[in-house]
Scaffold this motif. Structure first.
Motif, PDB file in Angstrom:
ATOM      1  N   GLY A 258      -5.541 -12.521 -13.339  1.00  0.00           N
ATOM      2  CA  GLY A 258      -6.128 -12.648 -12.012  1.00  0.00           C
ATOM      3  C   GLY A 258      -5.987 -11.377 -11.200  1.00  0.00           C
ATOM      4  N   MET A 259      -4.900 -11.278 -10.428  1.00  0.00           N
ATOM      5  CA  MET A 259      -4.735 -10.114  -9.553  1.00  0.00           C
ATOM      6  C   MET A 259      -3.250  -9.801  -9.363  1.00  0.00           C
ATOM      7  N   LYS A 260      -2.933  -8.504  -9.349  1.00  0.00           N
ATOM      8  CA  LYS A 260      -1.586  -8.029  -9.087  1.00  0.00           C
ATOM      9  C   LYS A 260      -1.559  -7.339  -7.733  1.00  0.00           C
ATOM     10  N   LEU A 261      -0.573  -7.704  -6.913  1.00  0.00           N
ATOM     11  CA  LEU A 261      -0.404  -7.108  -5.592  1.00  0.00           C
ATOM     12  C   LEU A 261       0.924  -6.360  -5.559  1.00  0.00           C
ATOM     13  N   THR A 262       0.877  -5.080  -5.211  1.00  0.00           N
ATOM     14  CA  THR A 262       2.084  -4.270  -5.090  1.00  0.00           C
ATOM     15  C   THR A 262       2.226  -3.830  -3.643  1.00  0.00           C
ATOM     16  N   THR A 263       3.360  -4.150  -3.047  1.00  0.00           N
ATOM     17  CA  THR A 263       3.609  -3.837  -1.644  1.00  0.00           C
ATOM     18  C   THR A 263       4.820  -2.917  -1.547  1.00  0.00           C
ATOM     19  N   LEU A 264       4.611  -1.737  -0.986  1.00  0.00           N
ATOM     20  CA  LEU A 264       5.672  -0.747  -0.854  1.00  0.00           C
ATOM     21  C   LEU A 264       6.034  -0.557   0.608  1.00  0.00           C
ATOM     22  N   ARG A 265       7.341  -0.531   0.873  1.00  0.00           N
ATOM     23  CA  ARG A 265       7.840  -0.206   2.210  1.00  0.00           C
ATOM     24  C   ARG A 265       8.825   0.955   2.072  1.00  0.00           C
ATOM     25  N   LYS A 266       8.491   2.078   2.660  1.00  0.00           N
ATOM     26  CA  LYS A 266       9.332   3.273   2.551  1.00  0.00           C
ATOM     27  C   LYS A 266      10.560   3.115   3.438  1.00  0.00           C
ATOM     28  N   LEU A 267      11.735   3.005   2.806  1.00  0.00           N
ATOM     29  CA  LEU A 267      12.979   2.830   3.555  1.00  0.00           C
ATOM     30  C   LEU A 267      13.562   4.168   3.994  1.00  0.00           C
ATOM     31  N   SER A 268      13.400   5.186   3.163  1.00  0.00           N
ATOM     32  CA  SER A 268      13.911   6.527   3.448  1.00  0.00           C
ATOM     33  C   SER A 268      13.221   7.481   2.489  1.00  0.00           C
ATOM     34  N   GLU A 269      13.575   8.741   2.548  1.00  0.00           N
ATOM     35  CA  GLU A 269      13.010   9.690   1.603  1.00  0.00           C
ATOM     36  C   GLU A 269      13.478   9.388   0.179  1.00  0.00           C
ATOM     37  N   GLN A 270      14.601   8.680   0.062  1.00  0.00           N
ATOM     38  CA  GLN A 270      15.181   8.424  -1.253  1.00  0.00           C
ATOM     39  C   GLN A 270      14.845   7.030  -1.805  1.00  0.00           C
ATOM     40  N   GLN A 271      14.551   6.068  -0.938  1.00  0.00           N
ATOM     41  CA  GLN A 271      14.415   4.691  -1.389  1.00  0.00           C
ATOM     42  C   GLN A 271      13.118   4.034  -0.904  1.00  0.00           C
ATOM     43  N   THR A 272      12.560   3.176  -1.754  1.00  0.00           N
ATOM     44  CA  THR A 272      11.353   2.417  -1.425  1.00  0.00           C
ATOM     45  C   THR A 272      11.575   0.949  -1.793  1.00  0.00           C
ATOM     46  N   HIS A 273      11.216   0.084  -0.892  1.00  0.00           N
ATOM     47  CA  HIS A 273      11.247  -1.351  -1.188  1.00  0.00           C
ATOM     48  C   HIS A 273       9.967  -1.718  -1.919  1.00  0.00           C
ATOM     49  N   VAL A 274      10.106  -2.386  -3.061  1.00  0.00           N
ATOM     50  CA  VAL A 274       8.966  -2.751  -3.902  1.00  0.00           C
ATOM     51  C   VAL A 274       8.892  -4.270  -4.005  1.00  0.00           C
ATOM     52  N   ARG A 275       7.738  -4.807  -3.701  1.00  0.00           N
ATOM     53  CA  ARG A 275       7.522  -6.251  -3.870  1.00  0.00           C
ATOM     54  C   ARG A 275       6.217  -6.432  -4.645  1.00  0.00           C
ATOM     55  N   VAL A 276       6.320  -7.054  -5.818  1.00  0.00           N
ATOM     56  CA  VAL A 276       5.158  -7.300  -6.659  1.00  0.00           C
ATOM     57  C   VAL A 276       4.921  -8.803  -6.747  1.00  0.00           C
TER      58      VAL A 276
ATOM     59  N   ALA B  11      13.970   0.506  -4.994  1.00  0.00           N
ATOM     60  CA  ALA B  11      13.909   1.492  -6.068  1.00  0.00           C
ATOM     61  C   ALA B  11      14.097   2.898  -5.523  1.00  0.00           C
ATOM     62  N   ALA B  12      14.520   3.790  -6.391  1.00  0.00           N
ATOM     63  CA  ALA B  12      14.475   5.203  -6.035  1.00  0.00           C
ATOM     64  C   ALA B  12      13.021   5.567  -5.768  1.00  0.00           C
ATOM     65  N   ALA B  13      12.782   6.333  -4.720  1.00  0.00           N
ATOM     66  CA  ALA B  13      11.414   6.609  -4.283  1.00  0.00           C
ATOM     67  C   ALA B  13      10.549   7.167  -5.410  1.00  0.00           C
ATOM     68  N   ASP B  14      11.131   7.998  -6.263  1.00  0.00           N
ATOM     69  CA  ASP B  14      10.328   8.616  -7.322  1.00  0.00           C
ATOM     70  C   ASP B  14      10.100   7.676  -8.509  1.00  0.00           C
ATOM     71  N   ARG B  15      10.687   6.464  -8.463  1.00  0.00           N
ATOM     72  CA  ARG B  15      10.496   5.506  -9.545  1.00  0.00           C
ATOM     73  C   ARG B  15       9.837   4.222  -9.053  1.00  0.00           C
ATOM     74  N   ALA B  16       9.279   4.261  -7.877  1.00  0.00           N
ATOM     75  CA  ALA B  16       8.682   3.046  -7.314  1.00  0.00           C
ATOM     76  C   ALA B  16       7.550   2.525  -8.179  1.00  0.00           C
ATOM     77  N   ALA B  17       6.772   3.426  -8.776  1.00  0.00           N
ATOM     78  CA  ALA B  17       5.614   3.006  -9.560  1.00  0.00           C
ATOM     79  C   ALA B  17       6.010   2.242 -10.813  1.00  0.00           C
ATOM     80  N   SER B  18       7.151   2.565 -11.391  1.00  0.00           N
ATOM     81  CA  SER B  18       7.578   1.912 -12.632  1.00  0.00           C
ATOM     82  C   SER B  18       8.663   0.863 -12.407  1.00  0.00           C
ATOM     83  N   TYR B  19       9.055   0.678 -11.159  1.00  0.00           N
ATOM     84  CA  TYR B  19      10.206  -0.190 -10.861  1.00  0.00           C
ATOM     85  C   TYR B  19       9.998  -1.623 -11.327  1.00  0.00           C
ATOM     86  N   CYS B  20       8.832  -2.198 -11.074  1.00  0.00           N
ATOM     87  CA  CYS B  20       8.606  -3.607 -11.407  1.00  0.00           C
ATOM     88  C   CYS B  20       8.810  -3.849 -12.900  1.00  0.00           C
ATOM     89  N   GLU B  21       8.194  -3.019 -13.720  1.00  0.00           N
ATOM     90  CA  GLU B  21       8.310  -3.179 -15.169  1.00  0.00           C
ATOM     91  C   GLU B  21       9.757  -3.027 -15.625  1.00  0.00           C
TER      92      GLU B  21
END
Length: 440
Positions: free
Chosen positions: A231-249, A411-421
């Motif tokens: 169906g559909m995948k929704l990825t929601t990112l919230r930038k917490l700091s330069e180092q960290q990102t909140h990831v909700r899939v 997740a670490a900001a530079d790993r936000a894209a792969s964090y869910c997996e």
């Protein structure tokens, strides 16, 4: 903004309607297994405007029949469960779970009338505490091997609730990640160790950060919506700091379910099922990746806001959803208590029995809703044309539809894209039942 005609196209689910024709191509939840317990395991069921009777016979077999007796149209929901089936209280005609008439006792001795009578009957399957039925034409699709369907019974819990609104507006709230920062905003963060069974009250995975704090303090999320095999995948990112990102899939399972994270160890698979065009039930399966679910605690928590036997909300439009001015000023954004289901119910019911989408103005954060509506219209048109529609897996294909992964974590900001997996795989590796699936 869409036209009134388009709005009718995607919301009306009765027999013969375009959307109703599509939805009948899928298994639909019709009851909780717990509703077929006790001395009389029988329940009347209304689904997409049609009336049925659901029962369990003495052997444990479950049947779903049209509710009106084929003899004179009397109500089979008042029938007697006996002799291997359901007996109409009017003249004693007896039907088994397949709809075959077994007896017409008032007829003359030797009558063969019963052999020529069949009541409308529909396939049913019990999965993880929910009875699913198929009321469409032809063969039903196979069940995908999603986590909620393959986890052991000890690790799942099912429940439901009735909302007084159209199924589509109820479903669409689950593909709108931005609303959580407002509708579900709490001004104080509870002890996250006491959050069992409560959505949006725990800590995000891989952190000690309360989800309530994330939603409250970071209310401009970056949302991506993309098609997926289910169906559909929704990825929601919230930038917490330069180092960290909140990831909700989160995920939308076509046509009318979503899979979302409840905590770092538990997900929710939830369907919004039309009773008729102005009422719907939500059915949810809570799936644990760690230990067994405390079903008694989960049920007691939900019965604080849900009233049996119809699973109606104790807080509703007739008592203003428990609204408190003082609470709205000091504790919650809505002033309607701590249960986010009540918040969602108010939002959806306040739109009216069927939302008038000719008056809405969608924004950037509504991209998931816009993508889903395009998918829905395309599928409705395919169903009308007799063409293939999405999510109709064969038994062979069902094993390719697993998960779908649903994560809320930091997740670490530079790993936000792969964090869910990565987080999903780590959670499965630590799980007794899910790790076995990985090994397979």
């Amino acid at each position: 903004m869409i036209s009134a005609e388009q709005n009718d196209l995607i919301t009306r689910a009765g027999r013969g309607t375009p959307a109703g024709t599509l939805l009948r191509c899928y298994w639909q939840p019709v009851a909780l297994s717990e509703e077929l317990r006790g001395p009389r395991p029988l329940r009347p069921v209304q689904l997409m405007g049609q009336h049925f009777v659901l029962f369990r016979d003495e052997s444990g077999r479950v049947g779903l029949l049209d509710r009106d007796c084929p003899h004179r149209g009397a109500d089979l929901a008042y029938g007697r469960l006996e002799n291997g089936g359901l007996r109409c209280a009017f003249h004693g005609w007896l039907f088994d779970a397949t709809g075959q008439c077994l007896e017409t006792p008032a007829e003359p001795a030797g009558s063969k009338l019963c052999t020529r009578i069949r009541q409308g009957a529909y396939p049913v399957v019990e999965k993880s505490g929910i009875v699913f039925a198929y009321i469409g034409e032809g063969e039903p699709p196979a069940f995908p091997e999603f986590d909620c369907f393959v986890a052991p019974d000890s690790h799942t819990f099912a429940f439901k609730g009735l909302w007084e609104c159209n199924w589509l507006q109820a479903l669409e709230v689950g593909m709108d990640p931005a609303h959580a920062s407002f509708l579900h905003r709490f001004y104080e963060d509870e002890d996250t160790s006491e959050s069992y069974g409560k959505q949006f009250r725990g800590a995000s995975a891989d952190s000690e950060l309360a989800i309530t704090q994330v939603l409250r303090e970071y209310d401009r999320p970056d949302i991506a919506a993309e098609p997926a095999p289910y169906g559909m995948k929704l990825t929601t990112l919230r930038k917490l700091s330069e180092q960290q990102t909140h990831v909700r899939v989160t995920n939308v399972v076509f046509p009318q379910a979503f899979v979302i994270p409840m905590s770092s160890e538990m997900t929710i698979s939830q369907w919004h099922v039309p009773v008729d065009d102005t009422h719907c039930y939500w059915y949810a399966i809570f799936t644990s990746f760690s230990g067994p679910v405390d079903k008694e605690q989960m049920r007691e928590q939900r019965l604080q806001t849900i009233e049996l036997p119809l699973y109606t909300s104790r807080k509703n439009k007739r008592n203003e959803y428990g609204y408190s001015v003082e609470e709205q000023l000091t504790q919650t954004y809505t002033g309607m208590g701590q249960d986010i289901n009540v918040h969602d119910q108010w939002a959806c019911e306040s739109m009216g029995p069927i939302q008038d989408r000719t008056r809405e103005h969608l924004g950037t954060t509504d991209k998931g809703i816009m993508l889903y509506r395009r998918m829905l219209v395309k599928a409705i048109e395919a169903a009308q044309a007799g063409e293939a529609v999405p999510m109709q897996p064969t038994a062979e294909d069902a094993g390719t539809l697993t998960g779908p992964p649903s994560i809320d974590g930091v997740a670490a900001a530079d790993r936000a894209a792969s964090y869910c997996e990565e987080a999903d795989r780590a959670r499965r590796q630590a799980s007794d039942w899910a790790s076995a699936r990985l090994a397979a």
